[in-house]
Write a protein that holds these residues in place. Structure first.
Motif, PDB file in Angstrom:
ATOM      1  N   ALA A 380       0.667  -1.178  -0.034  1.00 51.77           N
ATOM      2  CA  ALA A 380       0.025   0.099  -0.036  1.00 51.77           C
ATOM      3  C   ALA A 380       0.867   1.226   0.100  1.00 51.77           C
ATOM      4  N   GLY A 381       0.392   2.336  -0.597  1.00 47.04           N
ATOM      5  CA  GLY A 381       1.157   3.467  -0.657  1.00 47.04           C
ATOM      6  C   GLY A 381       0.368   4.472   0.717  1.00 47.04           C
ATOM      7  N   LEU A 382       1.442   4.622   1.373  1.00 49.79           N
ATOM      8  CA  LEU A 382       1.134   5.550   2.590  1.00 49.79           C
ATOM      9  C   LEU A 382       0.607   6.974   1.991  1.00 49.79           C
ATOM     10  N   SER A 383       1.792   7.621   1.184  1.00 53.24           N
ATOM     11  CA  SER A 383       1.506   8.913   0.545  1.00 53.24           C
ATOM     12  C   SER A 383       0.333   8.849   0.024  1.00 53.24           C
ATOM     13  N   ARG A 384       0.092   8.009  -0.969  1.00 54.71           N
ATOM     14  CA  ARG A 384      -1.112   7.929  -1.682  1.00 54.71           C
ATOM     15  C   ARG A 384      -2.372   7.588  -1.022  1.00 54.71           C
ATOM     16  N   GLY A 385      -2.067   6.858  -0.008  1.00 54.38           N
ATOM     17  CA  GLY A 385      -3.441   6.856   1.063  1.00 54.38           C
ATOM     18  C   GLY A 385      -3.861   8.204   1.771  1.00 54.38           C
ATOM     19  N   THR A 386      -2.501   8.668   2.131  1.00 59.75           N
ATOM     20  CA  THR A 386      -2.874  10.205   2.796  1.00 59.75           C
ATOM     21  C   THR A 386      -3.535  11.037   1.536  1.00 59.75           C
ATOM     22  N   LEU A 387      -3.295  10.958   0.515  1.00 53.70           N
ATOM     23  CA  LEU A 387      -3.756  11.834  -0.504  1.00 53.70           C
ATOM     24  C   LEU A 387      -5.116  11.555  -0.692  1.00 53.70           C
ATOM     25  N   ALA A 388      -5.524  10.144  -0.723  1.00 54.83           N
ATOM     26  CA  ALA A 388      -6.891   9.810  -0.872  1.00 54.83           C
ATOM     27  C   ALA A 388      -7.822  10.150   0.105  1.00 54.83           C
ATOM     28  N   LEU A 389      -7.156  10.060   1.498  1.00 58.35           N
ATOM     29  CA  LEU A 389      -7.801  10.649   2.646  1.00 58.35           C
ATOM     30  C   LEU A 389      -8.164  12.265   2.543  1.00 58.35           C
ATOM     31  N   LEU A 390      -7.199  12.897   2.090  1.00 62.71           N
ATOM     32  CA  LEU A 390      -7.462  14.347   1.691  1.00 62.71           C
ATOM     33  C   LEU A 390      -8.611  14.518   0.726  1.00 62.71           C
ATOM     34  N   CYS A 391      -8.549  13.769  -0.447  1.00 63.20           N
ATOM     35  CA  CYS A 391      -9.351  13.993  -1.515  1.00 63.20           C
ATOM     36  C   CYS A 391     -10.686  13.500  -0.798  1.00 63.20           C
ATOM     37  N   GLU A 392     -10.808  12.359  -0.354  1.00 61.51           N
ATOM     38  CA  GLU A 392     -12.156  11.742   0.289  1.00 61.51           C
ATOM     39  C   GLU A 392     -12.912  13.026   1.120  1.00 61.51           C
ATOM     40  N   ALA A 393     -11.867  13.590   1.924  1.00 62.32           N
ATOM     41  CA  ALA A 393     -12.312  14.482   3.058  1.00 62.32           C
ATOM     42  C   ALA A 393     -12.793  15.823   2.393  1.00 62.32           C
ATOM     43  N   TYR A 394     -12.238  16.291   1.179  1.00 62.68           N
ATOM     44  CA  TYR A 394     -12.375  17.785   0.988  1.00 62.68           C
ATOM     45  C   TYR A 394     -14.205  17.739   0.540  1.00 62.68           C
TER      46      TYR A 394
END
Length: 507
Positions: A380-394
């Motif tokens: 899993a990508g931790l950086s990409r996961g963080t980005l996904a969380l940001l995108c999902e949250a916005y």
RNA sequence: GCGGGCGUAGCUCAAUGGCAGAGCGUCAGCUUUCCAAGCUGAAUGUUGGGGGUUCGAGUCCCCCCGCCCGCUCCA
């Protein structure tokens, strides 16, 4: 955001990240550096929360296996720089350090200096035919194609032969690749030094050349023997690692989605070849559910099996590779990779055994059987996961002062609660400070006395803080506070001594 | 790597080749009893960097860097 159509642009998210301290461009004061990013205070908190959650759920309290029993996973933290032979064995050096030519049609990749071309003597406008040097079949095939093109037989005297690397761009455009019949499918020769190089010791030489790891996985394979010898683990079991990896990407793009320095969270799950398939299915399902459990909605998550022509070199056989993909704003309506679950067979351990001449097998006492385990790799990508969380949250919301809010799941939100005195007098700040001190023992909590309450709520919306507790003039007498919910903006009144319980219930 | 667009305060943007500005945000003080209120003040700029043309460049020219879009790439 569960809509298929995105209602905000990536620019808005990047801007928010900068403005509120999630993610900054690396080396910004010097004009930045392409493909590198720094995590600010809130971004670091978010990424750490995601990382810790993964470690908690995969290593400290791993999932229950298909047979109802706890599976066994141990942790590891291997070095970023390893002996260079590691990358020869893994296949990262060799195929990727020489200039390569790709065929767009067949997806074949050739070493540019191993490809030669034939063409008709004195004919600068006709087609050129590439073949693989030293491969008679390839040469014959090229001759046949040329012969067919000019509609007559040819002798060697008719031919001009040259190296592919000597062709101009125009000539390349009329060249037919070794394994295709169409013209212009070959890319220009390119240097694929996708690993970052550095050197050890004071004197730089070819012998001192080392590489920054392009994946964390190899560190696990290198230590497979050590872990088996020291930890009394039995196959099937997993080794997990979180850490940075480096790839000198040709085109870093899309914010932190494809950066040159990034973090991975990988498990190498070692099992018997006969059981690989059912473990593969187990991990696909387990990992997919996990991403949903941290707040990525089902609509934006996609499980996708790779087509056979896009499989990595280590996954040509076996169960294949599954991507867990997320619908990012820049990929929407399509999806981008968040995690790959790959069946790597026993490729890596076999290669390391071959290159190192050290036995890397496993002996099963119960079955009296020695074998090299197969590997299922949820990477899993931790950086990409963080980005996904940001995108999902916005979440855009024109109605509120901040015009948007970050709808993080309370368990991974960088700020989990805020404590505010309604105004900075009449004993309210003192009560707020006391509550804040109490809550911060267990959660990520901030307090703020300054400015109007509306402004403070708006700030918390942008930071994605799910709960604000406000102390007002009545608190001293009725021992109650107002809870303001981020997503609904609704308020409710709860007892001061119930705030911890309120938090515990929701996180 | 190729082609196109862009780059002025933290953010959004003004400024005819002629004094670098506004709004918002940030900070301080006052005020304020529930959603960026108000008043007063403050800080914040090598106009992405370098070079050139010019009496004078944010503005025109060249090189570089970065970001965005489309190809390419993504083992």
């Amino acid at each position: 955001m569960s809509d298929t159509t995105q209602t905000y642009s990536m620019d808005e998210l990047v801007s928010l990240c900068k403005r509120r301290g999630f993610i900054f461009p690396a080396s910004e004061i010097y004009g930045g550096i392409n493909g590198f990013w720094d995590y600010g205070p809130l971004g670091t908190a978010l990424k750490n929360n995601l990382r810790d959650r993964w470690w908690q759920d995969m290593v400290k309290r791993p999932p229950i296996g298909p047979d109802g029993n706890e599976i066994s996973i141990v942790g590891l933290d291997s070095s970023i720089i390893q002996n260079s032979k590691v990358w020869e064995a893994s296949g990262h050096v060799g195929g990727f350090n020489d200039p390569m030519v790709d065929c767009r049609e067949t997806k074949s990749r050739y070493r540019a200096d191993h490809v030669c071309c034939i063409g008709l003597k004195g004919d600068a406008t006709g087609q050129i035919y590439a073949f693989i040097e030293g491969d008679d079949d390839s040469l014959e095939s090229a001759k046949k194609k040329l012969s067919k093109y000019i509609k007559r037989d040819i002798s060697d005297d008719d031919l001009d032969t040259c190296a592919l690397t000597s062709l101009s761009t125009d000539e390349l455009a009329i060249t037919v690749g070794p394994d295709t019949k169409s013209v212009g499918t070959l890319t220009e020769p390119r240097q694929f030094n996708l690993m970052f190089e550095t050197s050890t010791g004071a004197v730089k030489s070819d012998d001192s050349k080392v590489y920054l790891r392009p994946e964390t996985a190899q560190g696990i394979f290198l230590n497979f023997g050590n872990v088996v010898d020291t930890m009394r683990v039995k196959v099937p079991f997993g080794i997990a690692q979180i850490g940075k990896a480096f790839r000198n990407e040709v085109t870093p793009r899309n914010f932190i989605f494809r950066s040159r320095e990034f973090e991975q969270m990988e498990i190498e799950w070692f099992c018997h070849a006969d059981e690989a398939e059912h473990w593969f299915e187990f991990w696909c399902e387990t990992r997919s559910k996990w991403w949903q459990s941290i707040g990525l909605t089902t609509d934006n998550i996609l499980m996708r099996k790779h087509d056979s022509d896009e499989l990595a070199h280590y996954a040509k056989e076996g169960c294949g590779t599954f991507d867990i993909e997320y619908r990012f704003p820049f990929t929407s309506p399509n999806f981008g990779e968040l995690e790959g679950v790959a069946h790597r067979g026993n490729y890596d351990l076999t290669r390391h055994q071959e290159f190192s001449k050290k036995k890397l097998g496993y002996f099963d006492q119960a079955k009296n059987e020695r074998y090299i385990p197969h590997v299922i790799e949820p990477s899993a990508g931790l950086s990409r996961g963080t980005l996904a969380l940001l995108c999902e949250a916005y979440t855009p919301d024109p109605e509120r002062a901040s015009k948007m809010y970050m709808a993080f799941h309370p368990s991974i939100a960088p700020i989990q609660a805020a404590v505010f005195p309604l105004v900075g007098k009449d004993g309210m700040p003192e009560i707020a400070h006391k509550l804040w001190s109490e809550l911060r023992e267990r959660w990520d909590v901030v307090t703020d006395v300054k400015q109007s309450i509306g402004k403070r709520y708006a700030r918390m919306d942008e930071a994605g803080c799910p709960f604000c507790f406000t102390i007002d003039g009545d608190t001293a007498s009725d021992q109650a506070v107002t809870v303001r919910h981020r997503d609904t903006q609704q308020q409710e009144r709860i007892a001061l001594d119930q705030v911890s319980a309120f938090m515990a219930e929701r996180i």
